[in-house]
Each structure stands twice: as C-alpha cells, then as structure tokens.
Design a protein around this motif. Structure first.
Motif, PDB file in Angstrom:
ATOM      1  N   ILE A   1      -7.999   6.445  -3.156  1.00  0.00           N
ATOM      2  CA  ILE A   1      -9.037   6.257  -2.999  1.00  0.00           C
ATOM      3  C   ILE A   1      -9.861   5.711  -4.450  1.00  0.00           C
ATOM      4  O   ILE A   1     -10.338   4.728  -4.612  1.00  0.00           O
ATOM      5  CB  ILE A   1     -10.241   6.833  -2.403  1.00  0.00           C
ATOM      6  CG1 ILE A   1      -9.798   6.822  -0.527  1.00  0.00           C
ATOM      7  CG2 ILE A   1     -11.644   6.659  -2.311  1.00  0.00           C
ATOM      8  CD1 ILE A   1     -10.527   8.099   0.045  1.00  0.00           C
ATOM      9  N   ASP A   2      -9.659   6.765  -5.170  1.00  0.00           N
ATOM     10  CA  ASP A   2     -10.255   6.847  -6.556  1.00  0.00           C
ATOM     11  C   ASP A   2      -9.500   5.655  -7.256  1.00  0.00           C
ATOM     12  O   ASP A   2     -10.125   4.653  -7.941  1.00  0.00           O
ATOM     13  CB  ASP A   2     -10.194   7.941  -7.289  1.00  0.00           C
ATOM     14  CG  ASP A   2     -10.915   9.135  -6.825  1.00  0.00           C
ATOM     15  OD1 ASP A   2     -12.079   8.763  -5.898  1.00  0.00           O
ATOM     16  OD2 ASP A   2     -10.792  10.115  -7.139  1.00  0.00           O
ATOM     17  N   LYS A   3      -8.246   5.514  -7.200  1.00  0.00           N
ATOM     18  CA  LYS A   3      -7.352   4.590  -7.911  1.00  0.00           C
ATOM     19  C   LYS A   3      -7.449   2.982  -7.571  1.00  0.00           C
ATOM     20  O   LYS A   3      -7.850   1.904  -8.153  1.00  0.00           O
ATOM     21  CB  LYS A   3      -5.767   4.870  -8.064  1.00  0.00           C
ATOM     22  CG  LYS A   3      -5.510   6.019  -8.778  1.00  0.00           C
ATOM     23  CD  LYS A   3      -5.874   5.688 -10.274  1.00  0.00           C
ATOM     24  CE  LYS A   3      -5.553   6.960 -10.985  1.00  0.00           C
ATOM     25  NZ  LYS A   3      -5.764   6.905 -12.313  1.00  0.00           N
ATOM     26  N   THR A   4      -7.776   2.979  -6.005  1.00  0.00           N
ATOM     27  CA  THR A   4      -7.947   1.433  -5.464  1.00  0.00           C
ATOM     28  C   THR A   4      -9.276   1.106  -5.724  1.00  0.00           C
ATOM     29  O   THR A   4      -9.515  -0.047  -5.788  1.00  0.00           O
ATOM     30  CB  THR A   4      -7.604   1.845  -3.901  1.00  0.00           C
ATOM     31  OG1 THR A   4      -8.423   2.638  -3.281  1.00  0.00           O
ATOM     32  CG2 THR A   4      -5.982   1.840  -3.804  1.00  0.00           C
ATOM     33  N   ASP A   5     -10.144   2.254  -5.472  1.00  0.00           N
ATOM     34  CA  ASP A   5     -11.584   1.526  -6.083  1.00  0.00           C
ATOM     35  C   ASP A   5     -11.914   1.014  -7.411  1.00  0.00           C
ATOM     36  O   ASP A   5     -12.279  -0.017  -7.365  1.00  0.00           O
ATOM     37  CB  ASP A   5     -12.765   2.743  -5.787  1.00  0.00           C
ATOM     38  CG  ASP A   5     -12.944   3.187  -4.456  1.00  0.00           C
ATOM     39  OD1 ASP A   5     -13.046   2.332  -3.500  1.00  0.00           O
ATOM     40  OD2 ASP A   5     -13.583   4.210  -4.217  1.00  0.00           O
ATOM     41  N   ALA A   6     -11.118   1.571  -8.416  1.00  0.00           N
ATOM     42  CA  ALA A   6     -10.956   1.272  -9.625  1.00  0.00           C
ATOM     43  C   ALA A   6     -10.353  -0.175  -9.883  1.00  0.00           C
ATOM     44  O   ALA A   6     -10.694  -0.953 -10.714  1.00  0.00           O
ATOM     45  CB  ALA A   6     -10.503   2.325 -10.581  1.00  0.00           C
ATOM     46  N   SER A   7      -9.189  -0.201  -9.028  1.00  0.00           N
ATOM     47  CA  SER A   7      -8.392  -1.439  -9.213  1.00  0.00           C
ATOM     48  C   SER A   7      -9.193  -2.727  -8.612  1.00  0.00           C
ATOM     49  O   SER A   7      -9.197  -3.668  -9.179  1.00  0.00           O
ATOM     50  CB  SER A   7      -7.126  -1.292  -8.298  1.00  0.00           C
ATOM     51  OG  SER A   7      -6.162  -0.333  -9.254  1.00  0.00           O
ATOM     52  N   ILE A   8      -9.776  -2.373  -7.306  1.00  0.00           N
ATOM     53  CA  ILE A   8     -10.608  -3.254  -6.725  1.00  0.00           C
ATOM     54  C   ILE A   8     -11.727  -3.920  -7.822  1.00  0.00           C
ATOM     55  O   ILE A   8     -12.047  -5.167  -7.578  1.00  0.00           O
ATOM     56  CB  ILE A   8     -11.103  -2.910  -5.537  1.00  0.00           C
ATOM     57  CG1 ILE A   8      -9.949  -2.718  -4.388  1.00  0.00           C
ATOM     58  CG2 ILE A   8     -12.146  -3.941  -4.963  1.00  0.00           C
ATOM     59  CD1 ILE A   8     -10.223  -2.266  -3.283  1.00  0.00           C
ATOM     60  N   ALA A   9     -12.460  -3.150  -8.173  1.00  0.00           N
ATOM     61  CA  ALA A   9     -13.517  -3.449  -9.253  1.00  0.00           C
ATOM     62  C   ALA A   9     -13.020  -4.038 -10.429  1.00  0.00           C
ATOM     63  O   ALA A   9     -13.658  -5.060 -10.832  1.00  0.00           O
ATOM     64  CB  ALA A   9     -14.059  -1.825  -9.638  1.00  0.00           C
TER      65      ALA A   9
ATOM     66  N   GLN B   1      -7.522  11.361  -1.865  1.00  0.00           N
ATOM     67  CA  GLN B   1      -8.840  11.046  -2.674  1.00  0.00           C
ATOM     68  C   GLN B   1      -8.228  10.342  -3.700  1.00  0.00           C
ATOM     69  O   GLN B   1      -8.885   9.529  -4.498  1.00  0.00           O
ATOM     70  CB  GLN B   1      -9.292  12.365  -3.063  1.00  0.00           C
ATOM     71  CG  GLN B   1     -10.768  12.167  -3.615  1.00  0.00           C
ATOM     72  CD  GLN B   1     -11.824  11.480  -2.903  1.00  0.00           C
ATOM     73  OE1 GLN B   1     -12.193  11.956  -2.076  1.00  0.00           O
ATOM     74  NE2 GLN B   1     -12.220  10.537  -3.795  1.00  0.00           N
TER      75      GLN B   1
ATOM     76  N   SER C   1       0.841  -1.214   0.304  1.00  0.00           N
ATOM     77  CA  SER C   1       0.000  -0.010  -0.018  1.00  0.00           C
ATOM     78  C   SER C   1       0.906   1.257  -0.009  1.00  0.00           C
ATOM     79  O   SER C   1       1.555   1.556   1.156  1.00  0.00           O
ATOM     80  CB  SER C   1      -1.078  -0.122   1.317  1.00  0.00           C
ATOM     81  OG  SER C   1      -1.485   1.192   1.190  1.00  0.00           O
TER      82      SER C   1
ATOM     83  N   GLU D   1     -11.868  -7.609  -9.132  1.00  0.00           N
ATOM     84  CA  GLU D   1     -13.400  -8.064  -8.802  1.00  0.00           C
ATOM     85  C   GLU D   1     -13.900  -8.963 -10.008  1.00  0.00           C
ATOM     86  O   GLU D   1     -14.426 -10.032 -10.157  1.00  0.00           O
ATOM     87  CB  GLU D   1     -14.038  -7.519  -7.808  1.00  0.00           C
ATOM     88  CG  GLU D   1     -13.696  -7.448  -6.624  1.00  0.00           C
ATOM     89  CD  GLU D   1     -14.534  -6.568  -5.599  1.00  0.00           C
ATOM     90  OE1 GLU D   1     -15.506  -5.803  -6.142  1.00  0.00           O
ATOM     91  OE2 GLU D   1     -14.594  -6.795  -4.362  1.00  0.00           O
TER      92      GLU D   1
END
Length: 173
Positions: free
Chosen positions: A130-138, A127, A33, A141
């Motif tokens: 958060i935006d980058k990790t949200d996109a990577s997680i999606a 921020q 991280s 998945e």
C-alpha cells in the motif's frame, strides 16, 4: 534443443493429467500487481523442473539461478536438480511483476522476506505494498500533470508557429 524431462516430472504429470491446467504465466499488458494472490491451478504439491518453469514463465535458467543467488528463490533439489513447488512459483510471479514495475531486487527481497515461514508477516506485506503503490501513484500522477502541461505548451507553440507561417505566406502571395 530439447531438454530431457526427469522421471519425477513425468510422474507428477501423470498424476495431474486429468486435471485442467491453467497457464499462469505473467501476461504483459495486463495490470501488473505483485501484491495480488494468484490462483495456481497446478496441483498443490506438483513439482516442476527448471525447464518447465522457464517455459511457463518465459524466463531463462540463468535468471532463475540469479534469483536464487540473490535469495529471492530457494527451490528444493532432488538428486541435484532444482524443483519448484507452488510457493516457489508464486514467489517467481511476484518477482516478475515487481520487476515489470521497475522495483529494485533489494526491495523485492524485502517484500518477500516479510512473509515469514507461515504467512505471519502478511499484514506487513500488505502495508508495504500500500505504501509503495501510494508513492508510485503520486509520482506517476505528478509526471502526468507535468506531461499534460508540456503538451499544452507545445500545442500552443505549434499553433502560434502555424498561424505565423500562414500569415507570412499570405503576405508574400
């Protein structure tokens, strides 16, 4: 080949000799991280030479110089020798972690540049992460769902083929 230690490094080491030092190298296998604030137990003003930083972070001098040419690191120079302070080491930790996640250098630079001179961009950095990790997680998945579907299909094909093979062996026996 051993690299001679500059005199200033010996002085810094002598000043911090009685303080516990924790190895802050990036550990493979631990959750990478590059957004977390890392504790650096080295003395705040402790300067490290390029050989020490290379050994501690398991990077080559060439990699450090490359990061410098790309504007990711900007170590001070004392008598022409690169010296890395706590801020430089924190930046290097983030660079290495971001690289381990496959983040392009331009994106890493953008993240690091957001910080500003005195941390005024920390909210934007958070921020951004958060935006980058949200996109990577999606994305991951979605890939996992695709892999799960492919595995289920392959297992069904494998089971049908095994059953057909067993049936054929029984009919020829």
């Amino acid at each position: 080949m051993t690299v001679p230690t500059p005199a200033w490094v010996a002085q810094v080491k002598a000043n911090t000799e009685n303080k516990p030092m924790v190895d802050d190298e990036v550990q493979l296998g631990s959750p990478p991280s590059w957004a977390f604030d890392e504790a650096d137990d080295h003395e705040v003003d402790a300067l490290m030479g390029i050989a020490e930083v290379c050994e501690l972070y398991k990077v080559s001098p060439r990699a450090l110089r490359f990061y410098e040419t790309k504007g990711l690191l900007a170590p001070r120079r004392i008598n022409g020798t690169r010296v890395y302070n706590k801020v430089d080491r924190a930046r290097l930790t983030r660079i290495l972690r971001a690289k381990s996640l496959g983040t392009p250098l331009a994106e890493i630079k953008h993240y690091l540049d957001m910080y500003g001179q005195h941390g005024e961009g920390r909210i934007q950095q958070l921020q951004f992460v958060i935006d980058k990790t949200d996109a990577s997680i999606a994305e991951l998945e979605a890939k996992r769902a695709q892999i799960d579907a492919s595995l289920a299909e392959l297992r069904a094909i494998n089971a049908r083929c095994r059953q057909t093979l067993n049936d054929k062996k029984k009919s020829h026996a």
